[in-house]
Scaffold this active site. Sequence first.
Site, PDB file in Angstrom:
ATOM      1  N   GLU A  27     -24.938  -3.272  30.321  1.00  0.00           N
ATOM      2  CA  GLU A  27     -23.985  -2.167  30.315  1.00  0.00           C
ATOM      3  C   GLU A  27     -24.342  -1.100  31.335  1.00  0.00           C
ATOM      4  OE1 GLU A  27     -21.179  -1.983  28.753  1.00  0.00           O
ATOM      5  OE2 GLU A  27     -21.368  -3.484  27.172  1.00  0.00           O
ATOM      6  N   ASP A  36     -13.836   1.247  32.820  1.00  0.00           N
ATOM      7  CA  ASP A  36     -14.491  -0.061  32.956  1.00  0.00           C
ATOM      8  C   ASP A  36     -13.572  -0.991  33.753  1.00  0.00           C
ATOM      9  OD1 ASP A  36     -12.565  -1.139  31.252  1.00  0.00           O
ATOM     10  OD2 ASP A  36     -13.973  -1.661  29.664  1.00  0.00           O
TER      11      ASP A  36
END
Length: 155
Positions: A27, A36
């Site tokens: 991540e 994202d």
Amino acid sequence: MSLRTKIAAGALAGAMGMAGALVTWFEGRSLVAYLDPVGIPTLCDGITAGVSLGQTATDAECDALLAGELGAALAAVDRHTLHPQPDTRRAALASFTYNVGAGAFARSTLLRLLNAGDVAGACAELSRWVFAGGRELAGLVRRRAAERELCEVGL
């Protein structure tokens, strides 16, 4: 530090430590919210719940969010699996659940196979979860390969 080294260090803290190593490796950490790859506002180590663009967090806040979300993912794994799993497999499944959500994990063929006793088949299912927004993402391919390797330890 390599991912293997991070996971080995995390092993001292059990499934939570190993899962944390996987999650933080894949991540990354951002103290400022960003979109994202599929356009979802994200903060810290992949946190999406309640996040809006422009939001910021401190490292301490990110640590707390990570611990809470990872704990929830591990609890979901433990709640939905019918048989005790080794910490390596629990860690792999917690990382997966952290990424896709407890609902997706609970409805997955992966869980159905695991609960039926087909551990190898369940671990192999991880390799199918590499798409986001309808496209294969290289980062998910790498993450699922690492999760699968950890899931298959001892097979």
